[in-house]
Design a protein around this motif. Structure first.
Motif, PDB file in Angstrom:
ATOM      1  N   ILE A 247       0.858  -1.195   0.000  1.00  0.00           N
ATOM      2  CA  ILE A 247       0.000   0.000   0.000  1.00  0.00           C
ATOM      3  C   ILE A 247       0.890   1.239   0.000  1.00  0.00           C
ATOM      4  O   ILE A 247       2.006   1.214   0.533  1.00  0.00           O
ATOM      5  N   SER A 248       0.388   2.289  -0.617  1.00  0.00           N
ATOM      6  CA  SER A 248       1.119   3.552  -0.659  1.00  0.00           C
ATOM      7  C   SER A 248       0.089   4.660  -0.446  1.00  0.00           C
ATOM      8  O   SER A 248      -0.718   4.946  -1.323  1.00  0.00           O
ATOM      9  N   LEU A 249       0.102   5.232   0.729  1.00  0.00           N
ATOM     10  CA  LEU A 249      -0.955   6.173   1.114  1.00  0.00           C
ATOM     11  C   LEU A 249      -0.436   7.608   1.076  1.00  0.00           C
ATOM     12  O   LEU A 249       0.519   7.944   1.786  1.00  0.00           O
TER      13      LEU A 249
ATOM     14  N   VAL B 138       0.855   4.448  12.836  1.00  0.00           N
ATOM     15  CA  VAL B 138       2.099   3.915  12.295  1.00  0.00           C
ATOM     16  C   VAL B 138       3.237   4.834  12.759  1.00  0.00           C
ATOM     17  O   VAL B 138       2.998   5.987  13.115  1.00  0.00           O
ATOM     18  N   TYR B 139       4.445   4.289  12.747  1.00  0.00           N
ATOM     19  CA  TYR B 139       5.605   5.031  13.221  1.00  0.00           C
ATOM     20  C   TYR B 139       6.057   6.002  12.142  1.00  0.00           C
ATOM     21  O   TYR B 139       6.359   5.604  11.011  1.00  0.00           O
ATOM     22  N   MET B 140       6.084   7.281  12.481  1.00  0.00           N
ATOM     23  CA  MET B 140       6.534   8.290  11.511  1.00  0.00           C
ATOM     24  C   MET B 140       7.141   9.456  12.281  1.00  0.00           C
ATOM     25  O   MET B 140       6.449  10.099  13.070  1.00  0.00           O
ATOM     26  N   GLU B 141       8.432   9.678  12.084  1.00  0.00           N
ATOM     27  CA  GLU B 141       9.068  10.768  12.839  1.00  0.00           C
ATOM     28  C   GLU B 141       8.721  12.113  12.230  1.00  0.00           C
ATOM     29  O   GLU B 141       8.624  12.234  11.008  1.00  0.00           O
ATOM     30  N   HIS B 142       8.503  13.096  13.098  1.00  0.00           N
ATOM     31  CA  HIS B 142       8.222  14.461  12.620  1.00  0.00           C
ATOM     32  C   HIS B 142       9.217  15.403  13.278  1.00  0.00           C
ATOM     33  O   HIS B 142       9.761  15.089  14.327  1.00  0.00           O
TER      34      HIS B 142
ATOM     35  N   ASN C 104       7.905   7.943   2.571  1.00  0.00           N
ATOM     36  CA  ASN C 104       8.855   8.207   1.500  1.00  0.00           C
ATOM     37  C   ASN C 104       8.810   9.706   1.175  1.00  0.00           C
ATOM     38  O   ASN C 104       7.783  10.221   0.705  1.00  0.00           O
ATOM     39  N   LYS C 105       9.938  10.387   1.454  1.00  0.00           N
ATOM     40  CA  LYS C 105       9.943  11.853   1.301  1.00  0.00           C
ATOM     41  C   LYS C 105       9.868  12.266  -0.167  1.00  0.00           C
ATOM     42  O   LYS C 105       9.482  13.391  -0.473  1.00  0.00           O
ATOM     43  N   GLU C 106      10.245  11.345  -1.075  1.00  0.00           N
ATOM     44  CA  GLU C 106      10.174  11.699  -2.504  1.00  0.00           C
ATOM     45  C   GLU C 106       8.755  11.578  -3.036  1.00  0.00           C
ATOM     46  O   GLU C 106       8.235  12.474  -3.685  1.00  0.00           O
ATOM     47  N   THR C 107       8.114  10.429  -2.744  1.00  0.00           N
ATOM     48  CA  THR C 107       6.745  10.253  -3.268  1.00  0.00           C
ATOM     49  C   THR C 107       5.718  10.939  -2.375  1.00  0.00           C
ATOM     50  O   THR C 107       4.560  11.073  -2.737  1.00  0.00           O
ATOM     51  N   ARG C 108       6.145  11.361  -1.153  1.00  0.00           N
ATOM     52  CA  ARG C 108       5.259  11.952  -0.136  1.00  0.00           C
ATOM     53  C   ARG C 108       4.110  10.999   0.195  1.00  0.00           C
ATOM     54  O   ARG C 108       2.949  11.398   0.329  1.00  0.00           O
TER      55      ARG C 108
ATOM     56  N   ILE D 287       4.219   0.766   2.351  1.00  0.00           N
ATOM     57  CA  ILE D 287       4.536  -0.531   2.947  1.00  0.00           C
ATOM     58  C   ILE D 287       4.862  -1.493   1.808  1.00  0.00           C
ATOM     59  O   ILE D 287       4.117  -1.598   0.832  1.00  0.00           O
ATOM     60  N   ARG D 288       6.010  -2.139   1.924  1.00  0.00           N
ATOM     61  CA  ARG D 288       6.456  -3.121   0.946  1.00  0.00           C
ATOM     62  C   ARG D 288       6.474  -4.495   1.597  1.00  0.00           C
ATOM     63  O   ARG D 288       6.869  -4.627   2.769  1.00  0.00           O
ATOM     64  N   SER D 289       6.038  -5.506   0.856  1.00  0.00           N
ATOM     65  CA  SER D 289       6.034  -6.859   1.410  1.00  0.00           C
ATOM     66  C   SER D 289       7.370  -7.530   1.099  1.00  0.00           C
ATOM     67  O   SER D 289       7.849  -7.453  -0.030  1.00  0.00           O
ATOM     68  N   VAL D 290       7.969  -8.171   2.095  1.00  0.00           N
ATOM     69  CA  VAL D 290       9.233  -8.862   1.840  1.00  0.00           C
ATOM     70  C   VAL D 290       8.958 -10.198   1.143  1.00  0.00           C
ATOM     71  O   VAL D 290       9.615 -10.564   0.180  1.00  0.00           O
TER      72      VAL D 290
END
Ligand SMILES: C[S@@+](CC[C@H](N)C(=O)[O-])C[C@H]1O[C@@H](n2cnc3c(N)ncnc32)[C@H](O)[C@@H]1O
Length: 440
Positions: free
Chosen positions: A76-78, A210-214, A249-253, A257-260
């Motif tokens: 997913i990419s939100l 979800v974990y996201m540093e600000h 992702n700071k580029e795609t903003r 989540i990627r599945s391994v």
């Protein structure tokens, strides 16, 4: 019509139907709440249809993959526009009140206040389609009455009680801030920011963010600001055996989540909340993962004393020595038997008075004589049996309580019951291993 083809077709249809029945899933995408949520997400740039909401018979509500997700591919990419963070709160009608307040409130409290307020605004809230799908109540210990807390394993009971006390402290110390928000509402803030409302908001943040540093805001306290509520993405359930890579992702903003390992079509897409044992999962998220590889049964001090020799004149000193060396914590049984820490603590406790000089070397891993080792295994077996009895009693009490329980009470009791059953399973394995060792 060709009869063979017809029979083959019937067989295939039957097989397909059976497969569906086995999954016993109920898709939720057509439900009004989810239709509105999808529309809301669409307006914010999230259009993917590769995951749909489903009620699974084992895990409850979660997301199902409508197409195979290959290893290393995106789950997913939100987009950032969908995320609810403290930046959202600090850009809202609540911002001036937060900025004015001294000492500054925590990032967690800011999010909780915003959630409570937005829920109160109902359909008038921009976030309503999201808030509407949030659970109305949680099966976290914060919701448990005392008689259910008492049925938790002792070490978890302690943590749950501490968590309740910390929550109580947060509620009491936030009263004056809640009151300062009065100009924003017609209803008294005492009614709006009730203990129940804060508990709901606190559990929503704790179980779903979800974990996201600000960047740390100067208007908020120094506590780490690492939360992001991520609508739809937060429908993903946890599986301890799944591996994912997640982050903003700071580029795609986008929060991605990627599945391994990948996920098959029509299967539940899981993520991993962390290498948590079942105590942690229950405490923080209100559920238990069956066959969790991280799970252990904790031996608390009270239980440890059961396995000991009361006539040992050095017992008090030994326990103090263990405490000073941090060996009274994290003593466990796992699927592979007693932990190294538990056996090491038992070895020290097994020593005879004349073996005083060996205390240090035993804690460093030195072996003891065969008769002391046998004493340790017998003691471990006693502990294991004692914990098993405790589980049996708790399971009997749970069965009694379940009979007269209402829906939310029943859900709480079922979670505690599954924890106790998982522990019984671990203790059963451990007992077998210890008995084999004694026979050798
Ligand atoms: C981020 S939400 C996931 C979506 C949630 N099931 C829902 O319906 O909104 C986290 C919550 O989902 C539930 N959950 C997550 N993984 C689970 C699992 N493997 N089994 C049962 N419940 C789970 C727990 O209640 C947890 O607090």
């Amino acid at each position: 019509m060709n009869k063979t083809r017809c029979r083959a077709g019937r067989r295939a249809r039957k097989k397909r139907r059976k497969k569906h029945e086995d999954f016993s899933i109920v898709t939720l995408s057509h439900e009004a709440q989810f239709v509105l949520l999808r529309r809301w997400l669409n307006e914010r740039g999230f259009t993917s249809q590769s995951l749909i909401p489903v009620n699974f018979h084992d895990t409850g509500r979660g997301l199902m993959a409508t197409q195979t997700i290959k290893a290393k591919n995106s789950v997913i990419s939100l987009p950032e526009e969908c995320l609810l963070t403290t930046s959202t709160v600090l850009k809202s009608y609540m911002a001036d009140y937060i900025k004015r307040w001294h000492p500054p409130i925590s990032p967690l409290l800011a999010l909780c206040c915003f959630l409570i307020s937005e829920r109160h605004h109902g359909e008038a809230s921009e976030w309503n389609p999201y808030i509407d799908i949030l659970p109305k109540t949680y099966t976290c210990p914060l919701y448990f009455p005392d008689n259910v807390i008492e049925l938790l394993p002792r070490s978890l009971q302690k943590k749950a009680t501490q968590q309740k006390e910390q929550f109580q402290e947060l509620f009491s110390s936030s009263q004056t801030f809640f009151h300062s928000l009065q100009p924003l509402f017609n209803q008294p803030t005492e009614e709006l920011f009730s203990q129940d409302a804060l508990r709901w908001a606190w559990c929503s943040v704790n179980t779903r963010t979800v974990y996201m540093e600000h960047d740390q805001s100067k208007y908020l306290s120094r506590e780490k600001d690492v939360y992001a509520l991520a609508p739809y993405l937060d429908l993903l359930n946890h599986c301890p055996n799944v591996q994912v890579e997640a982050g903003f992702n700071k580029e795609t903003r986008c929060y991605e989540i990627r599945s391994v390992n990948g996920c098959k079509k029509f299967q539940q897409a899981f993520i991993n909340y962390g290498p948590h044992d079942n105590h942690r999962l229950l405490l923080e998220y209100g559920f238990v993962a069956p066959c969790n590889p991280h799970s252990v049964v904790y031996v608390d001090l009270e239980t440890l004393k059961v396995g000991l020799d009361e006539k040992d004149k050095q017992l008090k000193e030994k326990l103090l020595y263990l405490k000073d060396n941090d060996f009274l914590r994290n003593l466990t049984f796992g699927m592979d038997g007693p932990s190294w820490r538990l056996m090491t603590a038992l070895r020290l406790l097994s020593l005879k008075p004349q073996q005083y000089t060996r205390w240090k070397s035993v804690l460093l891993g030195a072996a003891v004589s065969q008769d002391r080792e046998d004493w340790c295994i017998e003691s471990a077996l006693k502990l294991c049996n004692n914990l098993t009895e405790d589980n049996v009693k708790a399971l009997e009490r749970l069965a009694q309580l379940k009979e007269g329980a209402n829906q939310s009470g029943l859900e709480q009791l079922c979670v505690v019951e599954s924890l106790r059953r998982e522990e019984q399973n671990i203790l059963g394995h451990t007992r077998g291993l210890l008995q084999n060792l004694l026979r050798q």
